[in-house]
Scaffold this motif. Structure first.
Motif, PDB file in Angstrom:
ATOM      1  N   TYR A  65       0.859  -1.184   0.000  1.00 23.12           N
ATOM      2  CA  TYR A  65       0.000   0.000   0.000  1.00 23.12           C
ATOM      3  C   TYR A  65       0.894   1.233   0.000  1.00 23.12           C
ATOM      4  N   GLY A  69      -5.287   6.384  -0.952  1.00 22.60           N
ATOM      5  CA  GLY A  69      -6.645   6.716  -1.350  1.00 22.60           C
ATOM      6  C   GLY A  69      -6.682   7.895  -2.297  1.00 22.60           C
ATOM      7  N   ILE A 109      -6.558   0.389   6.452  1.00 29.34           N
ATOM      8  CA  ILE A 109      -6.495  -0.636   5.414  1.00 29.34           C
ATOM      9  C   ILE A 109      -7.470  -1.746   5.778  1.00 29.34           C
ATOM     10  N   ASP A 110      -8.420  -1.995   4.882  1.00 31.11           N
ATOM     11  CA  ASP A 110      -9.316  -3.135   5.007  1.00 31.11           C
ATOM     12  C   ASP A 110      -8.579  -4.301   4.353  1.00 31.11           C
ATOM     13  N   ASN A 113     -10.679  -6.838   1.929  1.00 31.78           N
ATOM     14  CA  ASN A 113     -11.187  -6.234   0.687  1.00 31.78           C
ATOM     15  C   ASN A 113     -10.084  -5.525  -0.086  1.00 31.78           C
ATOM     16  N   GLU A 114      -8.878  -5.505   0.475  1.00 35.83           N
ATOM     17  CA  GLU A 114      -7.696  -4.876  -0.134  1.00 35.83           C
ATOM     18  C   GLU A 114      -7.986  -3.427  -0.534  1.00 35.83           C
ATOM     19  N   GLU A 115      -8.544  -2.663   0.422  1.00 39.13           N
ATOM     20  CA  GLU A 115      -8.870  -1.262   0.179  1.00 39.13           C
ATOM     21  C   GLU A 115      -8.244  -0.392   1.264  1.00 39.13           C
ATOM     22  N   THR A 117      -8.465   3.591   2.874  1.00 40.11           N
ATOM     23  CA  THR A 117      -9.172   4.871   2.932  1.00 40.11           C
ATOM     24  C   THR A 117      -8.374   5.799   3.828  1.00 40.11           C
TER      25      THR A 117
END
Length: 124
Positions: A65, A69, A109-110, A113-115, A117
């Protein structure tokens, strides 16, 4: 018996040196270790040679990461001016502050869900 003790001590010393060399490569390492199961499901880490946060799902995917975002901040591109700090890891994911002199971000980091924000903290 003494003949066998020397190779064992030498081997143990080499293993310790190897482990400390490996550990010295990390700025941060954390897992979501769960007391009830005695296992972890993922690990998050930052290497000294890589400013991005890497999340490694055990028996799953591994992802770096860098892009934070929609903030326009990138840990890799903007290093060393921007860096991840106050990193916490628990069963809900990874949270950290992206210290940026012009626009500090609070990020989450979720893992599954590999997201990622991020939201501005209002601090510079």
């Amino acid at each position: 018996m003494k003949q066998h003790a020397f190779p064992f001590v030498l081997m143990a010393t080499l293993s310790t040196n190897l482990a400390s060399a490996t550990l010295s490569e990390y700025r941060f390492y954390g897992t979501d270790y769960r007391l009830n199961s005695g296992r972890e499901h993922f690990a998050a880490y930052v290497l000294k040679s890589d400013p991005c946060i890497t999340v490694d799902v055990i028996k799953g995917s591994k992802k770096r990461y860098c892009e934070l975002g929609s903030s326009g901040i990138n840990l890799e591109r903007d290093a060393p001016s921007v860096y991840a700090t106050n990193i916490t890891v628990d069963v809900s994911g990874v949270r950290f502050i992206a210290a940026a002199p012009w626009n500090e971000q609070e990020c989450s980091i979720d893992v599954y869900n590999e997201e990622i924000t991020c939201a501005a903290t209002g601090k510079n």
